[in-house]
Design a protein around this motif. Sequence first.
Motif, mmCIF file in Angstrom:
data_model
loop_
_atom_site.group_PDB
_atom_site.id
_atom_site.type_symbol
_atom_site.label_atom_id
_atom_site.label_comp_id
_atom_site.label_asym_id
_atom_site.label_seq_id
_atom_site.Cartn_x
_atom_site.Cartn_y
_atom_site.Cartn_z
ATOM 1 N N ARG A 36 0.750 -1.179 -0.050
ATOM 2 C CA ARG A 36 0.107 0.013 0.098
ATOM 3 C C ARG A 36 0.885 1.106 0.057
ATOM 4 O O ARG A 36 2.135 1.077 0.076
ATOM 5 N N ALA A 37 0.296 2.256 -0.225
ATOM 6 C CA ALA A 37 1.084 3.666 -0.276
ATOM 7 C C ALA A 37 1.758 3.882 1.294
ATOM 8 O O ALA A 37 1.460 3.642 2.208
ATOM 9 N N THR B 182 8.573 6.580 -12.294
ATOM 10 C CA THR B 182 7.372 6.204 -11.635
ATOM 11 C C THR B 182 6.425 5.695 -12.635
ATOM 12 O O THR B 182 6.321 6.195 -13.891
ATOM 13 N N GLY C 249 -4.535 4.294 -7.801
ATOM 14 C CA GLY C 249 -3.936 4.074 -6.581
ATOM 15 C C GLY C 249 -2.400 4.310 -6.591
ATOM 16 O O GLY C 249 -2.050 5.080 -7.528
ATOM 17 N N ALA C 250 -1.869 4.174 -5.304
ATOM 18 C CA ALA C 250 -0.444 4.603 -5.075
ATOM 19 C C ALA C 250 0.432 4.186 -6.296
ATOM 20 O O ALA C 250 0.431 3.059 -6.584
ATOM 21 N N ASP D 66 8.182 10.520 -3.419
ATOM 22 C CA ASP D 66 7.321 10.593 -2.373
ATOM 23 C C ASP D 66 6.879 9.170 -1.725
ATOM 24 O O ASP D 66 6.185 8.517 -2.188
ATOM 25 N N GLY E 102 3.518 8.366 -0.311
ATOM 26 C CA GLY E 102 2.562 8.515 -1.157
ATOM 27 C C GLY E 102 2.405 7.305 -2.192
ATOM 28 O O GLY E 102 1.660 7.320 -3.194
ATOM 29 N N SER E 103 3.669 6.744 -2.209
ATOM 30 C CA SER E 103 3.890 5.633 -3.309
ATOM 31 C C SER E 103 4.244 4.550 -2.973
ATOM 32 O O SER E 103 4.408 3.977 -1.378
ATOM 33 N N ILE E 104 4.525 3.454 -3.466
ATOM 34 C CA ILE E 104 4.979 2.247 -3.538
ATOM 35 C C ILE E 104 6.473 2.247 -3.994
ATOM 36 O O ILE E 104 6.631 2.133 -5.235
#
Length: 173
Positions: free
Chosen positions: A25-26, A67, A74-75, A97, A100-102
């Motif tokens: 998850r994020a 990215t 989603g993330a 980030d 806010g990311s994986i």
Amino acid sequence: MSIRLRIVDPEAMEALGARIAGELRAGDAVLLSGELGAGKTTFTRGLGAALGVRGTVTSPTFVLARTHPREDGGAPLVHVDAYRLGDAAELDDLDIDFAGSIAVVEWGAGLLEHLVDEWLSITIMRPTGAGAAGAADDAGTDPDEAPVEPREVIIEGVGERWSDLGWLHAAGD
């Protein structure tokens, strides 16, 4: 806690990535370690496919970080190759980030732990000095015809988020 798995081929490595993607998850970070050609990008390709990222996951070697937005919004998956980075400050300068990311960071041992508190560490080991594969290379035959060598994968959780890896037991072959 750590788990050891034997991964028999690239498809199984992608499947392991997909299995782990289901738990991410994020804010999650994955640290990938292993020699050149061990299967780090193959693992990340399976992870990205399971997350539903747009496009194909490829090695970020020449761009340092790539990215991958997700189809479902989603993330995003941020795939980092930290091989050419000298320290954690250079990784931090990429302005990732993490919250806010994986984030999947290849070659990030000694760097990532200065930027995040918890991560999933995955070490991929491939056999070296295998006779059949070396013989194929020496004979000038197609390397794609060389036998696929299984990998040993060690997965360790760092921090409370990853203190229980019991969900992974079904991921091995």
